[in-house]
Scaffold this active site. Structure first.
Site, PDB file in Angstrom:
ATOM      1  N   CYS A 145       0.649  -1.110  -0.386  1.00 55.62           N
ATOM      2  CA  CYS A 145      -0.090   0.006   0.064  1.00 55.62           C
ATOM      3  C   CYS A 145       1.098   0.958  -0.355  1.00 55.62           C
ATOM      4  O   CYS A 145       0.324   2.003  -0.755  1.00 55.62           O
ATOM      5  CB  CYS A 145      -0.827   0.175   1.622  1.00 55.62           C
ATOM      6  SG  CYS A 145      -0.245  -0.403   3.089  1.00 55.62           S
ATOM      7  N   HIS A 165      -2.854   0.635   7.228  1.00 53.57           N
ATOM      8  CA  HIS A 165      -2.386   0.739   5.449  1.00 53.57           C
ATOM      9  C   HIS A 165      -2.611   2.794   5.134  1.00 53.57           C
ATOM     10  O   HIS A 165      -3.525   2.952   6.113  1.00 53.57           O
ATOM     11  CB  HIS A 165      -3.953   0.243   5.593  1.00 53.57           C
ATOM     12  CG  HIS A 165      -4.595   0.463   4.070  1.00 53.57           C
ATOM     13  ND1 HIS A 165      -3.682   0.267   2.671  1.00 53.57           N
ATOM     14  CD2 HIS A 165      -6.122   1.078   3.356  1.00 53.57           C
ATOM     15  CE1 HIS A 165      -4.374   0.104   1.726  1.00 53.57           C
ATOM     16  NE2 HIS A 165      -5.473   0.584   2.232  1.00 53.57           N
ATOM     17  N   ASP A 175      -8.030   4.232  -3.291  1.00 52.67           N
ATOM     18  CA  ASP A 175      -6.752   3.154  -2.917  1.00 52.67           C
ATOM     19  C   ASP A 175      -6.267   2.509  -3.614  1.00 52.67           C
ATOM     20  O   ASP A 175      -7.339   1.546  -4.216  1.00 52.67           O
ATOM     21  CB  ASP A 175      -7.448   2.873  -1.805  1.00 52.67           C
ATOM     22  CG  ASP A 175      -6.633   1.595  -0.757  1.00 52.67           C
ATOM     23  OD1 ASP A 175      -5.044   1.497  -1.252  1.00 52.67           O
ATOM     24  OD2 ASP A 175      -7.054   1.878   0.328  1.00 52.67           O
TER      25      ASP A 175
END
Length: 270
Positions: free
Chosen positions: A69, A109, A124
């Site tokens: 991420c 995250h 995202d």
């Protein structure tokens, strides 16, 4: 090294406008996870993960690799800001795959808030097997369509919960608030994910990519193919050569000889 926007566009196959509009944001949010895979080979093999822009470009844009991420969303943030978007990095606690009664996980995250003239959006491009391929309005309580699963936001305390409709049931992915994060916050969480013995990134091989309407997933040697409205296909990869072939052809990961040797030495369990 400054951001090479043209090289990034070639990497993701984007030949459309580079203007700070919703349409551009939607195109980039879809194309990025289709060309740059989610994968954790570096932390799994004990290799360093650097989050500076030069390292991200060498690995994800020039090197034919993917990442997790922080790598995806920090690169995506730099791209969006270069185009002229107003972007804020956020942090989330991941609940996907955890029992609801389990202790709260750490905020490990990264996701992005993008402020457009008609209101804020969420993007995202780095959540693995359920990476968001669309752009969400920061509007709780409504179902929002994406090129893949429907998503929704729910209010929880001072923040939000993100859910996806998977196999007919709403599944919680993560919870987050709107507190802006600094690079130091991400560096610390990234170090945890890459070194802590409880981190799945150092214990399991993970990979994911979208290909049109299809989602590919990999957990160690378990390879899965998910198509909308159809039962998922799953098979166990037999041997290192089969694993390498799937990583390269289905996930688009460029494996060098050193990585192949390291994976053979480490061994990936079924």
């Amino acid at each position: 090294m400054s951001l090479d926007l043209a090289a990034y566009f070639r990497r993701i196959g984007h030949d459309g406008p580079a203007a700070p509009t919703l349409e551009t944001l939607q195109q980039l949010a879809l194309r990025h996870p289709g060309r740059i895979p989610f994968e954790n080979l570096d932390p799994l093999l004990g290799r360093p993960v650097a989050l500076d822009l030069d390292s991200l470009q060498r690995k994800l844009v020039q090197g034919g690799r993917g990442g997790f991420c922080y790598e995806h969303n920090l690169l995506f943030q730099a791209v969006l800001e270069a185009i002229g978007f107003r972007v804020t990095g956020l942090a989330a606690r991941v609940w996907w795959g955890r029992a609801a009664e389990a202790p709260a996980p750490p905020r490990t995250h990264m996701l992005l808030r993008v402020d457009l003239d008609d209101g804020p959006r969420l993007v995202d491009v780095g959540f693995g097997g359920l990476t968001l391929t669309g752009v969400l309005r920061l509007e709780p309580g409504v179902v929002q369509a994406t090129p893949h699963e429907p998503f929704r936001l729910l209010v929880q305390g001072d923040g939000y919960v993100l859910q996806a409709l998977v196999a007919g049931a709403w599944q919680t992915l993560y919870e987050f608030d709107l507190q802006p994060q600094q690079r130091a916050d991400y560096e610390m969480a990234c170090w945890y994910l890459c070194h802590h013995p409880d981190s799945r990134f150092v214990r399991q091989l993970l990979a994911a990519r979208v290909d049109g309407t299809v989602r590919y997933g990999l957990l160690d040697r378990a390879f899965s193919v998910h198509r909308p409205g159809q039962p998922s296909e799953r098979r166990t990869l037999d041997g290192a050569d089969a694993l390498f072939e799937v990583l390269e052809t289905r996930f688009g990961v460029a494996l060098d000889g050193g990585m192949r040797d390291a994976l053979r030495r480490r061994g990936v369990p079924h």
